[in-house]
Design an enzyme around this catalytic site. Sequence first.
Site, mmCIF file in Angstrom:
data_model
loop_
_atom_site.group_PDB
_atom_site.id
_atom_site.type_symbol
_atom_site.label_atom_id
_atom_site.label_comp_id
_atom_site.label_asym_id
_atom_site.label_seq_id
_atom_site.Cartn_x
_atom_site.Cartn_y
_atom_site.Cartn_z
ATOM 1 N N CYS A 176 58.370 25.901 12.757
ATOM 2 C CA CYS A 176 58.961 26.334 11.493
ATOM 3 C C CYS A 176 58.725 25.221 10.498
ATOM 4 C CB CYS A 176 60.459 26.609 11.639
ATOM 5 S SG CYS A 176 61.260 27.060 10.077
ATOM 6 N N GLU B 3 55.936 32.523 7.968
ATOM 7 C CA GLU B 3 55.090 32.276 9.127
ATOM 8 C C GLU B 3 53.780 33.002 8.904
ATOM 9 O OE1 GLU B 3 53.841 30.244 11.330
ATOM 10 O OE2 GLU B 3 55.903 30.016 12.082
#
Length: 217
Positions: free
Chosen positions: A2, A104
């Site tokens: 992340c 993402e």
Amino acid sequence: MCGRFYLTAKPDDIIGHFHLQKLPSYQPSYNITPAQKILTIVGLEDSSLKAVNLFWGLVPSWSKDSKNSHHLINARAETVSEKPSFRAAFHKRRCLVVASGFYEWAKTESGKQAFNIHRQDKQPFAFAGLWEHWEHEQGTLYSCTIITAQATGIMQPIHERMPVVISPDHYRPWLDKATDGQHALPLLNNEAYAQMLATPVSDWVNNPRHDDERCLQ
């Protein structure tokens, strides 16, 4: 992994969602990157919650310097209770990282496709995090990391890892120092992803210098 998220929620929405008294000064952003100060929530000795700004990139208390903090923006849930860099923080210094959503990238035949992962109601939420303090001659650095886990559900087609999103009813148990490691690990179950959506967005967000609404389009 992340490595990019955003926080655009209004202060009153954050205060209401996390039952806070007030917020520190913070800068809303559509494209938060490591090595920035980010809004987090920690538990105090009297069991109240406090919002603070922490440096994203954890520096262990025993580290000789802070040069490699960019390598510790994430901690793996599978080893967080054992790895020396995170072990002490996992048992004593857990935190919540406040977010409106995260990005993402999925690999495709034509390149990478960016996705915005957010709550269906677009309300703020929290990643499971850890924080540390590092003493040096010039003062103390307070830093943090975001815990990640094996991808499940909507994240599986996008990436093999995903940040752990804590369910609201687990906020206080996660922050409570009385919650030992054995009972803290089950809180990293990602049940909160049932309320999440993955929305494809343009490649504008790919550039970390871009910080405006076009990141979400």
